[in-house]
Scaffold this active site. Structure first.
Site, PDB file in Angstrom:
ATOM      1  N   LYS A  72     -11.760   8.531  -1.048  1.00 14.22           N
ATOM      2  CA  LYS A  72     -11.052   7.338  -0.592  1.00 14.22           C
ATOM      3  C   LYS A  72     -11.478   6.106  -1.389  1.00 14.22           C
ATOM      4  CE  LYS A  72     -10.004   4.633   3.563  1.00 14.22           C
ATOM      5  NZ  LYS A  72     -10.246   4.462   5.029  1.00 14.22           N
ATOM      6  N   GLU A 106      -3.373  -8.813   2.948  1.00 12.01           N
ATOM      7  CA  GLU A 106      -3.260  -9.357   4.302  1.00 12.01           C
ATOM      8  C   GLU A 106      -4.465  -9.052   5.176  1.00 12.01           C
ATOM      9  OE1 GLU A 106      -1.967  -5.110   4.993  1.00 12.01           O
ATOM     10  OE2 GLU A 106      -1.914  -6.570   3.351  1.00 12.01           O
ATOM     11  N   HIS A 158      -4.235  -4.491   0.020  1.00 15.72           N
ATOM     12  CA  HIS A 158      -3.986  -5.107   1.324  1.00 15.72           C
ATOM     13  C   HIS A 158      -4.463  -6.555   1.289  1.00 15.72           C
ATOM     14  CE1 HIS A 158      -2.689  -1.693   3.810  1.00 15.72           C
ATOM     15  NE2 HIS A 158      -3.558  -0.958   3.140  1.00 15.72           N
ATOM     16  N   ARG A 203     -14.459   3.465  12.190  1.00 14.79           N
ATOM     17  CA  ARG A 203     -13.529   4.462  12.739  1.00 14.79           C
ATOM     18  C   ARG A 203     -13.697   5.799  12.039  1.00 14.79           C
ATOM     19  NH1 ARG A 203      -7.920   3.211  10.782  1.00 14.79           N
ATOM     20  NH2 ARG A 203      -8.817   4.324   9.005  1.00 14.79           N
ATOM     21  N   CYS A 236       0.829  -1.207   0.000  1.00 17.68           N
ATOM     22  CA  CYS A 236       0.000   0.000   0.000  1.00 17.68           C
ATOM     23  C   CYS A 236       0.872   1.270   0.000  1.00 17.68           C
ATOM     24  CB  CYS A 236      -0.996  -0.019   1.146  1.00 17.68           C
ATOM     25  SG  CYS A 236      -2.359   1.170   0.919  1.00 17.68           S
ATOM     26  N   SER A 269      -7.506   0.238   0.412  1.00 19.75           N
ATOM     27  CA  SER A 269      -7.937   1.275   1.346  1.00 19.75           C
ATOM     28  C   SER A 269      -6.914   2.401   1.287  1.00 19.75           C
ATOM     29  CB  SER A 269      -8.026   0.701   2.771  1.00 19.75           C
ATOM     30  OG  SER A 269      -8.381   1.714   3.693  1.00 19.75           O
TER      31      SER A 269
END
Length: 308
Positions: free
Chosen positions: A163, A237, A235, A249, A142, A192
């Site tokens: 985003k 992972e 990502h 969040r 990333c 992300s």
């Protein structure tokens, strides 16, 4: 074969509960083999969560892997206890005289900033320079991928209008390449981020090749021709709920985020998101470890630089 991690690392109990083979330092010391030496530069604020995610993938391999964790000295973590960092993490000064088979540089929530504005940028540049002669293959994730592409090859990043968050469809461009061996023609991966790198810029760098693209998320996997450096803009992972946690969040922060794309069933945040990327995530990390770390690094580290 197992990953070898510190006996008391919080990730150990989680991984053992998932039947991932974890070996304690004590047991590993009594095995007469040379395990792979992997160092993880963890730039994420949620360090324990990121450790667990990466170790889960690294542990799904027939190879024994010894793990070192590194943090930057020029940035103080606000989300991870100092006790955890002091017990399990090292700084660059503590590892710079060592050689590693592989290295992982994680993402970081700083992509909206200019690279030079990141407080640990100079230290990261020093680490990335060091990796060229002390690490056989480095995997950048990333923002870590954007930082590596910019530092090593001058590839810029560009701000996105909003985003990019969700799980996106990707197309593998070279199914015969060892990094993508066993991949389906189409696979999925979470993203992300607020910025992107562009294919037109990568095509101007002869040392680089794009391995996977997404119509929505853009460039996904880039590698040098010898795979000594690998860059993944998403990502792979991430856990099932990582994007959901980020979404909640951002709501609490008053960001008014969009619902992650292709993630919640019917775009309903109350629904359990299906995990559609796990198999390719495991396959990608296994391919990297096998073909470009294990099979390429010399057994004797004294011969390390002669293998370049």
């Amino acid at each position: 074969m197992p990953i070898n991690i510190p006996d008391n690392l919080p990730a150990a109990k989680i991984l053992e509960s998932e039947n991932i083979f974890v070996m304690t330092e004590h047991r590993a010391m009594h095995q007469d083999i040379r395990p792979l030496q992997i160092i993880i530069l963890n730039l994420m604020p949620t360090k324990i969560e990121t450790e667990t995610q990466l170790l889960r993938l690294l542990g799904n391999s027939p190879l024994q892997v010894d793990i070192d964790l590194m943090q930057t000295a020029s940035h103080k973590s606000k989300n991870t206890s100092q006790e955890h960092l002091l017990e399990f993490y090292q700084t660059f000064d503590q590892v710079k005289n060592r050689k590693y088979d592989g290295m992982i540089i994680t993402g970081a929530p700083v992509e909206s900033m200019d690279f030079s504005g990141v407080d640990y940028w100079d230290e990261l540049c020093e680490i990335m320079t060091w990796s060229l002669s002390n690490v056989y293959s480095t995997l950048h994730i990333c923002w870590g991928a954007q930082a590596g592409l910019y530092f090593h090859y001058g590839v810029p990043k560009y701000p996105l209008p909003h985003k990019l968050s969700g799980v996106f469809r990707h197309r593998a461009l070279d199914l015969n390449h060892p990094l993508l061996r066993g991949f389906d023609e189409v696979f999925y991966m979470p993203h992300s981020r607020y910025t992107e790198v562009r294919q037109n810029d990568i095509e101007q760098v002869p040392q680089l090749q794009t391995m996977a693209l997404s119509e929505t998320a853009g460039v996904a996997i880039v590698s040098t021709k010898d795979a000594r450096q690998v860059f993944i803009t998403g990502h792979c992972e991430y856990d099932r709920y990582t994007l959901a946690d980020e979404y909640q969040r951002d709501i609490k922060r008053g960001v008014n985020p969009e619902i992650p794309q292709n993630y919640f069933p019917d775009d309903n945040p109350e629904c359990v998101p299906p995990m559609t990327w796990r198999s390719h995530a495991n396959l990608f990390i296994s391919n990297w470890l096998n073909y470009f770390v294990y099979q390429q690094t010399p057994y004797d580290f004294v011969e390390f630089n002669n293998a370049e």
